[in-house]
Enzyme design. Structure first.
Site, PDB file in Angstrom:
ATOM      1  N   GLY A   1      60.499  29.305  70.539  1.00 58.78           N
ATOM      2  CA  GLY A   1      59.123  29.521  70.973  1.00 58.78           C
ATOM      3  C   GLY A   1      59.127  30.418  72.197  1.00 58.78           C
ATOM      4  O   GLY A   1      59.755  31.467  72.216  1.00 58.78           O
TER       5      GLY A   1
ATOM      6  N   ASP B   1      59.492  35.975  80.228  1.00 56.45           N
ATOM      7  CA  ASP B   1      59.502  36.415  81.623  1.00 56.45           C
ATOM      8  C   ASP B   1      59.522  37.940  81.657  1.00 56.45           C
ATOM      9  O   ASP B   1      59.822  38.586  80.657  1.00 56.45           O
ATOM     10  CB  ASP B   1      60.696  35.794  82.362  1.00 56.45           C
ATOM     11  CG  ASP B   1      62.037  36.212  81.774  1.00 56.45           C
ATOM     12  OD1 ASP B   1      62.304  37.427  81.702  1.00 56.45           O
ATOM     13  OD2 ASP B   1      62.823  35.323  81.376  1.00 56.45           O
TER      14      ASP B   1
ATOM     15  N   GLU C   1      41.785  32.091  49.700  1.00 59.65           N
ATOM     16  CA  GLU C   1      42.426  32.062  51.025  1.00 59.65           C
ATOM     17  C   GLU C   1      43.083  33.405  51.327  1.00 59.65           C
ATOM     18  O   GLU C   1      43.007  33.919  52.441  1.00 59.65           O
ATOM     19  CB  GLU C   1      43.464  30.931  51.086  1.00 59.65           C
ATOM     20  CG  GLU C   1      42.831  29.553  51.190  1.00 59.65           C
ATOM     21  CD  GLU C   1      43.842  28.421  51.000  1.00 59.65           C
ATOM     22  OE1 GLU C   1      43.630  27.350  51.594  1.00 59.65           O
ATOM     23  OE2 GLU C   1      44.833  28.588  50.235  1.00 59.65           O
TER      24      GLU C   1
END
Ligand code: GLA
Length: 729
Positions: free
Chosen positions: A533, A538, A613
């Site tokens: 994840g 940074d 969908e």
């Protein structure tokens, strides 16, 4: 010139468009910090510092009988070690004679045009239209001959000041650095300030926390070997009254992907000091005579306009001055589908082509083959390090698979976890000494994998070669670069016992070298960072990747908080956000609206979707493409705080020229017979008129911002609204 040296007062003032920063070679040549905040024109702000005798605070020897000057009470630009300042230090060294002291006095300075460069670490750069100037101030310890070079670059238009630090051993004996901070910022009055940080955990990264400064040392940092899910190398110091739109906010963003530390100390006199840099834990760096050590860069910003003002400074700067990839601004990024949550490791070439065919109907541009394509990898116990295609799964060969995807009019992407090795791998069998394991001890297992010793040049060269081989032999458009464990067993078989304290930092230097050797040599490939994840989200990483996977948590309602927190410093253009099966009660349309607060894509088995969908997905992919310039290049506004109780979460993207905006609203909670809800826009021109969703009715910017838009009430839970707001000239 954004940097002015005043010879009379011996002050340096850094000016950006709206801010000033001042320091002075003061009493006894100590470098004092005088000011950071809204622009000033005073050449010497030292009138603020009052000297008086303070008990138990030592005086430098040269002060003789004068007891009023103590470093314990001076606002310093770079706090010293063992000189009577008992607050947090900026540097700790062990000198060749065994003494633990650094007594730095101002000895030199230089001012130059342009931005300074760091040789070993990533740093921001000046674009061709930027006015950037650099100041270097030298602090010297006359006994040990250790020098500290303080570097400042001033980006006038961007309202940004960067700082970095170098340590040079000018003596004739090795010294050891125990602590080196990249920034030290002292505030004379810090009692009414708060500290904001972005703590989290796996699946819930960068949640926002705010704490009042009390008379303690507040520390934020990571010792996990990387910047981590648990903390982010970004902090804000703000007025206690600061809000989203008002109040003074100072931001500190450290461009480093390894262990880091930020310490904020409110001292006995209500002065506040913030230091930030590489974590001293697991750090002990030998510096031989003549050698130089570089610390990472800190990007600082100040805004009087609350968190939004501060975020906008970082968003604008990081979108233009952090990552050189053409995908940051110039080239539109694709809508992607990733195989992970569709198939995990249970796929083959046929399955991937099936997913791609279904995804094609959803308006997807790029298929990403995630973990499981290499070595003998069928689960997460083997093969990391063996970057060769698994012929049992990709039977047609990688180049043929890519061709099949390309024939569908789609691009192809691939996953790597370069820094890791499985014990069950050919790489480990051939080079057990390349893994980080302390000889004679059993190591810590995490996802049953070991970290490679990235400090070793052979390891770096192996990765550059084996990964480039894959990238150069098929038409690969995208790479997802992952890391899935924290570092433990810090050890390098290539370093002597006395230098094991260098391993963590050298790991990061090695990683950056590998990234230079792979990413910078493939300017046409779009790279996305990932760390289980968003664990290494940074600026050091974002120097290389234009986008980063925000979190493995794809639940759209959790994502509202994840996007909110991440946006405090990182622009929406960096946020990887996908629609997945997570959150089954949440309508697909709502998932799409949430994923449009990012780079947009899918993380599901497209072959399982119904025709309806798939058609809805196509609509959403097309909408994302339509709003792409607004989302990626516009100003992002947090309109509500999802951490507070409320029934709706809303945000907006507003074009720089304020002609267009996209307002997104998610109904997170329905109250029975509740009040009418209004969402107030931000960032529009008060006197201009706007239409909403192409309807005839006109609203002034003022009305939309101050009265707000009423949001329809009688809707099912988790309904999403998107309002396209356009200026009518
Ligand atoms: C991490 C990533 C996921 C996926 C897996 C593969 O957890 O965050 O998206 O790539 O690794 O092992």
């Amino acid at each position: 010139m954004g940097i002015i040296y005043n010879e009379t007062y011996r002050t340096w003032t850094l000016h950006t468009r709206n801010t000033s920063y001042q320091m002075k070679a003061g009493n006894l040549d100590y470098l004092l910090h005088l000011y950071y905040g809204p622009s000033i024109c005073d050449p010497d702000m030292s009138y603020q510092i009052r000297q008086y005798d303070r008990g138990f605070s030592g005086n430098p020897y040269e002060s003789r009988n004068e007891r009023t000057f103590s470093l314990d009470a001076q606002p310093q630009e770079f706090s010293t070690q063992q000189q009577g300042d008992f607050r947090v230090s900026s540097i700790e060294v062990v000198n060749g004679d065994g003494s633990h002291v650094f007594h730095g006095k101002t000895t030199d300075h230089q001012i130059q045009k342009g931005k300074y460069r760091l040789d070993t670490l990533p740093s921001v750069f000046a674009g061709k239209d930027d006015t950037a100037d650099t100041l270097q101030i030298t602090l010297t310890d006359q006994i040990s001959k250790v020098q500290v070079l303080l570097l400042y670059s001033v980006f006038e238009e961007a309202d940004i000041i960067t700082r970095a630090v170098k340590v040079v051993n000018q003596g004739d004996q090795p010294v050891h650095i125990k602590k080196i901070m990249s920034v030290c910022l002292d505030f004379l009055n810090g009692a009414r300030m708060d500290l904001v940080s972005l703590p989290g955990r796996y699946g819930q990264e960068r949640q926002v926390e705010r704490q009042p400064m009390t008379h303690h040392i507040h520390t934020i940092g990571s010792v996990r070997g990387f910047s981590s899910h648990q903390q982010n190398p970004f902090v804000i110091l703000c007025d206690r009254e600061a809000t989203e739109d008002h109040g003074d906010c100072y931001g500190f963003s450290l461009m480093y992907s390894g262990n880091f530390l930020a310490e904020a100390e409110l001292d006995q006199y209500d002065q506040l000091r913030l230091v930030m840099g590489i974590s001293p834990k697991q750090f002990f760096y030998q510096l031989n005579p003549g050698e130089m050590f570089e610390g990472p860069e800190v990007v600082m910003a100040f805004s009087e306009h609350g968190f939004t003002g501060l975020s906008h400074l970082y968003h604008d700067f990081y979108r233009t001055n952090l990552c050189e990839s053409k995908y940051v601004q110039k080239v539109q990024r694709p809508v992607l589908i990733n195989s992970w949550e569709a198939a995990f490791m249970d796929f083959d070439d046929v399955k991937l082509v099936e997913i791609a065919k279904a995804a094609q109907k959803m308006g997807v541009d790029l298929l990403v083959m995630d973990d499981g394509w290499f070595g003998k990898r069928d689960d997460d116990n083997s093969s990391l390090g063996d970057w060769v295609v698994n012929q049992d799964k990709i039977r047609c060969g990688l180049d043929r698979l890519v061709e099949q995807i390309n024939d569908l009019g789609m691009k192809f992407g691939i996953w790597f976890e370069p820094e890791m090795v499985s014990e069950d791998s050919d790489l480990y069998r051939a080079h057990p000494e390349w893994a980080m394991e302390i000889p004679g001890r059993k190591g810590v297992r995490s996802r049953n994998q070991l970290a490679l010793d990235m400090s070793r040049k052979e390891v770096q060269d192996y990765l550059i070669k084996s990964i480039n081989q894959i990238l150069d032999n098929a038409n690969i458009f995208y790479v997802k670069w992952d890391i899935n464990r924290s570092l433990a067993d810090i050890w390098s078989n290539a370093l002597p016992a006395g230098q094991q304290g260098e391993v963590c930092h050298r790991y990061i230097l090695g990683l950056y070298r590998v990234m230079d050797g792979i990413i910078k040599t493939h300017p046409d490939i779009l790279f996305e960072g990932c760390s289980g994840g968003g664990g290494r989200y940074d600026p050091g990483m974002l120097h290389y990747y234009p986008q980063y996977w925000v979190s493995d948590n794809n639940h759209p309602i959790d994502r509202l908080k994840l996007h909110y927190g991440t946006s405090f410093v990182y622009p929406v253009s960096t946020m990887g956000a996908h629609i997945s099966d997570s959150g089954r009660l949440v309508p697909l349309k709502t998932k799409a609206v949430v994923a449009m607060c990012g780079t947009f894509g899918y993380e599901l088995d497209a072959t399982h979707l119904t025709k309806e969908e798939q058609a809805l997905c196509r609509e959403q992919s097309d909408l994302f493409r339509k709003y792409y310039p607004l989302i990626i290049k516009g100003d992002y506004y947090r309109l509500t705080n999802p951490f507070e109780t409320g029934n709706m979460t809303a945000w907006a993207h507003v074009s720089k020229d304020k002609k267009e905006a996209l307002l997104s609203v998610i109904v997170t909670n329905l109250t029975c017979n509740g009040p009418q809800e209004y969402i107030r826009m931000k960032g529009l021109l008060p006197n201009a008129f706007y239409t909403v969703n192409g309807k005839e009715e006109l609203y002034s910017g003022s009305a939309l911002m101050h009265a707000g838009l009423p949001i329809e009430r009688e809707v099912p839970e988790y309904t999403a609204f998107q309002f396209h707001i356009q200026r009518r000239d």
